[in-house]
Design an enzyme around this catalytic site. Structure first.
Site, PDB file in Angstrom:
ATOM      1  N   ASP A 332      52.178 -99.325-101.601  1.00  0.00           N
ATOM      2  CA  ASP A 332      53.448 -98.697-101.265  1.00  0.00           C
ATOM      3  C   ASP A 332      53.634 -98.646 -99.746  1.00  0.00           C
ATOM      4  OD1 ASP A 332      55.772 -96.953-102.212  1.00  0.00           O
ATOM      5  OD2 ASP A 332      54.766 -95.586-100.823  1.00  0.00           O
ATOM      6  N   GLU A 361      54.564-103.568-100.424  1.00  0.00           N
ATOM      7  CA  GLU A 361      56.003-103.256-100.444  1.00  0.00           C
ATOM      8  C   GLU A 361      56.553-103.457 -99.040  1.00  0.00           C
ATOM      9  OE1 GLU A 361      59.162 -99.680-101.518  1.00  0.00           O
ATOM     10  OE2 GLU A 361      57.230 -99.221-100.584  1.00  0.00           O
TER      11      GLU A 361
END
Length: 619
Positions: A332, A361
């Site tokens: 993330d 990400e």
């Protein structure tokens, strides 16, 4: 004993998270380690009253004390060990002395698990099914509300915990597999013991990085879940976060070092502008806001320049890979931590597990900003060396979104997709990009495309036949809608009807789905399972033609197979010229539609229906 209970019992015996008996007043992380790991280094973080004042010592053949560091808080001691590959599984003693007082830790090195289906990685051969455990299915209602945890289940609240768990996903693995999916990506399952006001059902505010949230299950259940997925031929991708933690993390009551997290009073919240990280003209002010600002007020931002923290995070990653057998990681907010740290993390993970894979990400606005983060990026000269194999290709999402919403023109419509792909030379390997139509942070693609089933089918066919690694967000196969608010958690993160006892219907069964849902489900199932059979789509090259008259034609091909894809955005049928596409059609006399089975005569011009993406295997 039921199959699941037996699995949990066996894994509890072999993978229990407490190791052997330790000093009861000390917390040690990782709770155990493994013999013959691909790295010889081990950092033990020991927490206990005034433990920083103690001196650590180990007397065990093949285990060497490298260094020990006390925290700014007197309650932390970081012990660095070097463990020879010759050291066998078993226990060793670590003693800590402070004058006449001695504490002893009996620490376990477990044997590594020898299974073929572990740490397999993921690639363009796969189709990833992304789901949120809290919203997928509730397999164990007894863990919906856990005594002692801050947030109870609140199924009536769109942003509350609804009770979905690992058992719920486990119960429906056949549903996922039958769709044709080959990998499962769960949003984070770490403990998120946050207050009800924050609503941490999504899992991105970890309060303990070595524990599965008890409302999802246990560590042992997660290991059993991964094993069950592997037994069904499904890979597992774990979602991790090294940019931030939750403000209720146990560290926050007693930080190991003053610089463990960035000072919120100085930097406030981040500016959410990931492009700054690769901007050659970025101001120090903007960069500090990006890297040092907190993601939200409830998410303290970690400072990975602290050596002990960086070592802790990397080691935590290696522990989960070895402990659980996961096949990949989605990291993330990859652009928000310090670049050098993320490069070191990715490098060490892949070095330890060469068959593993990581996708970061990278939510940015352009191909150039996206490609900057991929390993071996071409043409860069700023000195940054990335070791990240895969990026989340937001440019494909943007292109599809705009293609269906901006109308036909020289720079709009299907040209958006063409322009995005025509810049692939900026990536070191675009086939490694994870491509998607939507995810848990974006409005449901069905609504984005005007809630037109034909549009969703067109977009889905493109997703599964263009280059890269497709990721499908749960509910897409049922044409889930965005609801009244694009950003409403109850819409883009809706429950799967039938996942909860007492639901009026179950979308996991044909009988429980509406006619419209069954139509989309059948389309997705057929196309996704067909993709498994096509080497051209999974591994082949891509050749495309500039869109004309709102029609985009491209080919995926190998020496032995050729697939022709025609996206016709027009309402009416169009004629496809054989002569225009002769360089790819020469030698082929007909093509079979993979959905309808209909044969097309390729020896002459042919027609395709309006509002369709026609996928032909050439013969």
């Amino acid at each position: 004993m039921g199959k699941l209970k037996l699995l949990l019992f066996l894994f509890a015996l072999s993978f229990g998270t407490n190791g052997l008996a330790q000093q009861s007043d000390l917390k040690v992380e990782p709770p155990f380690w493994y013999a013959k790991m691909p790295t010889e280094n081990l950092q033990l973080m020991i927490y206990g009253e005034n433990i920083g004042q103690y001196k650590a010592n180990v007397q065990h053949k093949g285990i060497t004390m490298v260094k020990q560091v006390s925290g700014d808080s007197p309650n932390y001691k970081f012990v660095y060990l070097e463990i020879s590959p010759d050291v066998l599984a078993g226990t060793f003693s670590l003693t800590l002395t402070n004058g006449a007082d001695t504490k002893t830790i009996s620490y376990e090195l477990k044997p590594r698990v020898k299974e073929l289906k572990r740490n397999q990685g993921f690639s363009s051969e796969d189709v990833i099914y992304l789901l949120m455990p809290d919203r997928f299915a509730n397999g164990n209602p007894n863990n919906d509300t856990v005594e002692g945890m801050l947030e109870p289940a609140r199924r009536d609240h769109p942003s509350g915990r609804h009770g979905g768990d690992l058992k719920g996903v486990l119960d429906h693995l056949d549903y996922i597999k039958n769709l044709g999916m080959t990998a499962v990506w769960l949003t984070p399952v770490f403990e998120n013991d946050q207050t009800p006001e924050y609503k941490a059902y999504h899992g991105y505010a970890a309060t303990d990085m070595y524990k599965i949230d008890r409302r999802f299950g246990s560590n042992e259940e997660f290991v059993a879940f991964v094993k069950a997925c592997h037994d069904k031929g499904l890979k597992v991708i774990m979602d991790m976060i090294h940019n931030h933690i939750g403000d209720q993390h146990w560290w926050m009551k007693d930080l190991p070092f003053k610089d463990w997290v960035h000072d919120h009073e100085v930097y406030g919240n981040t500016n959410y502008r990931g492009t700054i990280a690769s901007d050659p003209y970025a101001s120090k002010y903007d960069n500090n806001k990006l890297v040092k600002g907190w993601f939200v007020t409830e998410m303290p931002d970690l400072d990975q320049r602290n050596q002990q923290l960086a070592d802790y995070l990397i080691q935590n990653t290696l522990w989960w890979i070895e402990y659980s057998g996961i096949d990949g990681i989605r990291m993330d907010t990859y652009l928000y931590p310090y670049q050098d740290y993320m490069a070191r993390w990715a490098k060490e993970v892949i070095a330890a597990y060469p068959h593993f894979n990581i996708v970061g990400e990278s939510w940015v606005e352009t191909v150039a900003h996206e490609s900057y983060w991929q390993q071996d990026k071409p043409g860069e000269n700023d000195g940054y060396e990335s070791y990240l194999p895969s990026v989340t290709d937001f440019q494909i999402h943007f292109a599809v979104r705009d293609a269906f919403n901006q109308g036909f023109g020289w720079e709009t419509g299907l040209m958006k997709i063409y322009y995005a792909l025509s810049q692939d030379r900026l990536y070191s390997d675009p086939m490694k990009n994870v491509i998607f139509l939507d995810n848990h942070d974006i409005s449901r693609i069905y609504s984005t495309l005007g809630e037109n089933p034909k549009h969703l089918k067109m977009a889905y066919a493109f997703l599964l036949t263009t280059r890269g690694i497709p990721q499908v967000y749960y509910g897409t196969e049922l044409a889930f809608k965005a609801g009244p608010s694009d950003w409403g958690d109850g819409a883009k993160r809706a429950e799967m009807p039938g996942g909860w006892a007492g639901d009026s219907r179950s979308v996991f069964t044909k009988e429980g789905r509406t006619a419209e849902e069954n139509d989309m489900h059948q389309y997705v199932t057929k196309l996704t399972n067909w993709r498994k059979t096509s080497d051209a789509v999974k591994h082949g090259k891509l050749l495309h033609f500039v869109p004309e008259n709102n029609v985009y034609v491209y080919f995926r091909y190998t020496d032995r197979e050729r697939v022709m894809v025609i996206m016709n955005m027009n309402d009416s049928e169009v004629t496809i010229s054989r002569e225009k596409h002769l360089e790819m059609l020469r030698g082929f006399t007909f093509g079979m539609d993979v959905i309808s089975g209909k044969n097309f005569d390729l020896a002459k011009d042919f027609k395709v229906a309006g509002k369709t993406t026609t996928v032909l295997t050439l013969k």
